[in-house]
Write a protein that holds these residues in place. Structure first.
Motif, PDB file in Angstrom:
ATOM      1  N   ALA A  33       0.868  -1.213   0.054  1.00  0.00           N
ATOM      2  CA  ALA A  33      -0.058  -0.032   0.037  1.00  0.00           C
ATOM      3  C   ALA A  33       0.752   1.355   0.150  1.00  0.00           C
ATOM      4  O   ALA A  33       2.035   1.202   0.398  1.00  0.00           O
ATOM      5  CB  ALA A  33      -0.864  -0.105   1.213  1.00  0.00           C
ATOM      6  N   LYS A  34       0.385   2.303  -0.596  1.00  0.00           N
ATOM      7  CA  LYS A  34       0.954   3.620  -0.468  1.00  0.00           C
ATOM      8  C   LYS A  34       0.127   4.603   0.168  1.00  0.00           C
ATOM      9  O   LYS A  34      -1.073   4.644   0.047  1.00  0.00           O
ATOM     10  CB  LYS A  34       1.076   4.132  -1.861  1.00  0.00           C
ATOM     11  CG  LYS A  34       2.037   5.420  -1.765  1.00  0.00           C
ATOM     12  CD  LYS A  34       2.192   6.045  -3.478  1.00  0.00           C
ATOM     13  CE  LYS A  34       3.569   5.943  -3.791  1.00  0.00           C
ATOM     14  NZ  LYS A  34       3.643   6.379  -5.124  1.00  0.00           N
ATOM     15  N   THR A  35       0.544   5.069   1.404  1.00  0.00           N
ATOM     16  CA  THR A  35      -0.228   5.711   2.226  1.00  0.00           C
ATOM     17  C   THR A  35       0.263   7.324   2.493  1.00  0.00           C
ATOM     18  O   THR A  35       1.406   7.500   2.596  1.00  0.00           O
ATOM     19  CB  THR A  35      -0.412   5.156   3.722  1.00  0.00           C
ATOM     20  OG1 THR A  35      -0.703   3.987   3.587  1.00  0.00           O
ATOM     21  CG2 THR A  35      -1.124   5.856   4.689  1.00  0.00           C
ATOM     22  N   PHE A  36      -0.507   8.372   2.203  1.00  0.00           N
ATOM     23  CA  PHE A  36      -0.357   9.475   2.591  1.00  0.00           C
ATOM     24  C   PHE A  36      -1.050  10.004   3.708  1.00  0.00           C
ATOM     25  O   PHE A  36      -2.057  10.020   3.687  1.00  0.00           O
ATOM     26  CB  PHE A  36      -0.438  10.424   1.264  1.00  0.00           C
ATOM     27  CG  PHE A  36       0.115  10.309   0.014  1.00  0.00           C
ATOM     28  CD1 PHE A  36       1.463  10.330  -0.173  1.00  0.00           C
ATOM     29  CD2 PHE A  36      -0.299   9.482  -1.180  1.00  0.00           C
ATOM     30  CE1 PHE A  36       2.429   9.915  -1.503  1.00  0.00           C
ATOM     31  CE2 PHE A  36       0.118   9.191  -2.056  1.00  0.00           C
ATOM     32  CZ  PHE A  36       1.557   9.333  -2.505  1.00  0.00           C
ATOM     33  N   SER A  37      -0.510  10.626   4.706  1.00  0.00           N
ATOM     34  CA  SER A  37      -1.088  11.226   5.551  1.00  0.00           C
ATOM     35  C   SER A  37      -0.385  12.632   6.256  1.00  0.00           C
ATOM     36  O   SER A  37       0.977  12.434   6.010  1.00  0.00           O
ATOM     37  CB  SER A  37      -1.085  10.157   6.959  1.00  0.00           C
ATOM     38  OG  SER A  37       0.119   9.900   7.284  1.00  0.00           O
ATOM     39  N   GLY A  38      -0.934  13.374   6.797  1.00  0.00           N
ATOM     40  CA  GLY A  38      -0.487  14.600   7.174  1.00  0.00           C
ATOM     41  C   GLY A  38       0.312  14.671   8.483  1.00  0.00           C
ATOM     42  O   GLY A  38       0.381  13.452   9.328  1.00  0.00           O
ATOM     43  N   ALA A  39       0.651  15.406   9.342  1.00  0.00           N
ATOM     44  CA  ALA A  39       1.540  15.509  10.608  1.00  0.00           C
ATOM     45  C   ALA A  39       0.853  15.004  11.582  1.00  0.00           C
ATOM     46  O   ALA A  39      -0.301  15.703  11.619  1.00  0.00           O
ATOM     47  CB  ALA A  39       2.341  16.927  10.691  1.00  0.00           C
ATOM     48  N   THR A  57       0.898  17.808   3.164  1.00  0.00           N
ATOM     49  CA  THR A  57       1.457  16.478   2.757  1.00  0.00           C
ATOM     50  C   THR A  57       1.917  16.691   1.383  1.00  0.00           C
ATOM     51  O   THR A  57       0.950  16.796   0.639  1.00  0.00           O
ATOM     52  CB  THR A  57       0.440  15.313   3.019  1.00  0.00           C
ATOM     53  OG1 THR A  57       0.033  15.244   4.706  1.00  0.00           O
ATOM     54  CG2 THR A  57       0.961  14.070   2.773  1.00  0.00           C
ATOM     55  N   ASN A  58       3.116  16.238   0.934  1.00  0.00           N
ATOM     56  CA  ASN A  58       3.455  16.300  -0.365  1.00  0.00           C
ATOM     57  C   ASN A  58       3.207  14.791  -0.903  1.00  0.00           C
ATOM     58  O   ASN A  58       3.832  13.636  -0.506  1.00  0.00           O
ATOM     59  CB  ASN A  58       4.995  16.402  -0.640  1.00  0.00           C
ATOM     60  CG  ASN A  58       5.668  16.325  -1.910  1.00  0.00           C
ATOM     61  OD1 ASN A  58       4.816  16.467  -2.814  1.00  0.00           O
ATOM     62  ND2 ASN A  58       7.103  16.526  -2.063  1.00  0.00           N
ATOM     63  N   THR A  59       2.346  14.828  -1.768  1.00  0.00           N
ATOM     64  CA  THR A  59       1.922  13.569  -2.447  1.00  0.00           C
ATOM     65  C   THR A  59       2.447  13.243  -3.977  1.00  0.00           C
ATOM     66  O   THR A  59       2.150  12.258  -4.375  1.00  0.00           O
ATOM     67  CB  THR A  59       0.168  13.508  -2.496  1.00  0.00           C
ATOM     68  OG1 THR A  59      -0.358  14.574  -3.342  1.00  0.00           O
ATOM     69  CG2 THR A  59      -0.289  13.455  -1.078  1.00  0.00           C
ATOM     70  N   TYR A  60       3.345  14.174  -4.242  1.00  0.00           N
ATOM     71  CA  TYR A  60       4.000  14.020  -5.889  1.00  0.00           C
ATOM     72  C   TYR A  60       4.794  12.933  -5.628  1.00  0.00           C
ATOM     73  O   TYR A  60       5.855  12.990  -4.692  1.00  0.00           O
ATOM     74  CB  TYR A  60       4.432  15.362  -6.076  1.00  0.00           C
ATOM     75  CG  TYR A  60       5.311  15.302  -7.550  1.00  0.00           C
ATOM     76  CD1 TYR A  60       4.438  15.178  -8.631  1.00  0.00           C
ATOM     77  CD2 TYR A  60       6.520  15.300  -7.245  1.00  0.00           C
ATOM     78  CE1 TYR A  60       5.124  15.118  -9.753  1.00  0.00           C
ATOM     79  CE2 TYR A  60       7.319  15.309  -8.758  1.00  0.00           C
ATOM     80  CZ  TYR A  60       6.530  15.269  -9.863  1.00  0.00           C
ATOM     81  OH  TYR A  60       7.055  15.201 -10.979  1.00  0.00           O
ATOM     82  N   ASP A  61       4.828  11.907  -6.744  1.00  0.00           N
ATOM     83  CA  ASP A  61       5.777  10.966  -6.754  1.00  0.00           C
ATOM     84  C   ASP A  61       6.351  11.158  -8.262  1.00  0.00           C
ATOM     85  O   ASP A  61       5.422  10.745  -9.191  1.00  0.00           O
ATOM     86  CB  ASP A  61       5.043   9.613  -6.694  1.00  0.00           C
ATOM     87  CG  ASP A  61       6.001   8.345  -6.773  1.00  0.00           C
ATOM     88  OD1 ASP A  61       7.384   8.576  -6.750  1.00  0.00           O
ATOM     89  OD2 ASP A  61       5.371   7.292  -6.654  1.00  0.00           O
ATOM     90  N   GLN A  62       7.686  11.496  -8.491  1.00  0.00           N
ATOM     91  CA  GLN A  62       7.957  11.741  -9.907  1.00  0.00           C
ATOM     92  C   GLN A  62       8.192  10.687 -10.632  1.00  0.00           C
ATOM     93  O   GLN A  62       7.994  10.821 -11.875  1.00  0.00           O
ATOM     94  CB  GLN A  62       9.225  12.633  -9.516  1.00  0.00           C
ATOM     95  CG  GLN A  62      10.573  11.762  -8.815  1.00  0.00           C
ATOM     96  CD  GLN A  62      11.740  12.658  -8.544  1.00  0.00           C
ATOM     97  OE1 GLN A  62      11.662  13.667  -8.902  1.00  0.00           O
ATOM     98  NE2 GLN A  62      12.710  12.030  -8.060  1.00  0.00           N
ATOM     99  N   ASP A  63       8.566   9.398 -10.163  1.00  0.00           N
ATOM    100  CA  ASP A  63       8.593   8.268 -10.829  1.00  0.00           C
ATOM    101  C   ASP A  63       7.160   7.401 -11.169  1.00  0.00           C
ATOM    102  O   ASP A  63       7.308   6.689 -11.878  1.00  0.00           O
ATOM    103  CB  ASP A  63       9.501   7.318 -10.355  1.00  0.00           C
ATOM    104  CG  ASP A  63       9.420   6.777  -9.110  1.00  0.00           C
ATOM    105  OD1 ASP A  63       8.432   7.053  -8.346  1.00  0.00           O
ATOM    106  OD2 ASP A  63      10.380   5.956  -8.605  1.00  0.00           O
TER     107      ASP A  63
END
Length: 73
Positions: A33-39, A57-63
């Motif tokens: 899983a890929k999880t994005f969450s704030g502080a 929250t930086n959710t940018y994934d360049q690749d």
């Protein structure tokens, strides 16, 4: 060597989790899983006081690709 286990309390188990009591040779759950969450999102405990005035929250994934579970069999 045999395991000696005392009292165990299980509140809940997720759908892709593994629960084991005793001896085990290999445990291999099949999930990713890929999880994005704030502080302060995953804080646990009693009486927490979290102050996040300016948080993003930086959710940018360049690749755009991550390592998968291809050989996890």
């Amino acid at each position: 060597m045999p395991a000696i286990v005392g009292v165990v309390q299980v509140i809940s188990i997720g759908s892709s989790s593994v629960f084991n009591i005793g001896d085990v040779y290999k445990i291999m759950p099949f999930a990713n899983a890929k999880t994005f969450s704030g502080a302060g999102s995953f804080n646990t405990g009693d009486g927490l006081n979290v102050n996040n005035h300016y948080s993003s929250t930086n959710t940018y994934d360049q690749d755009c690709l991550d390592q998968g579970n291809y050989l996890n069999v």
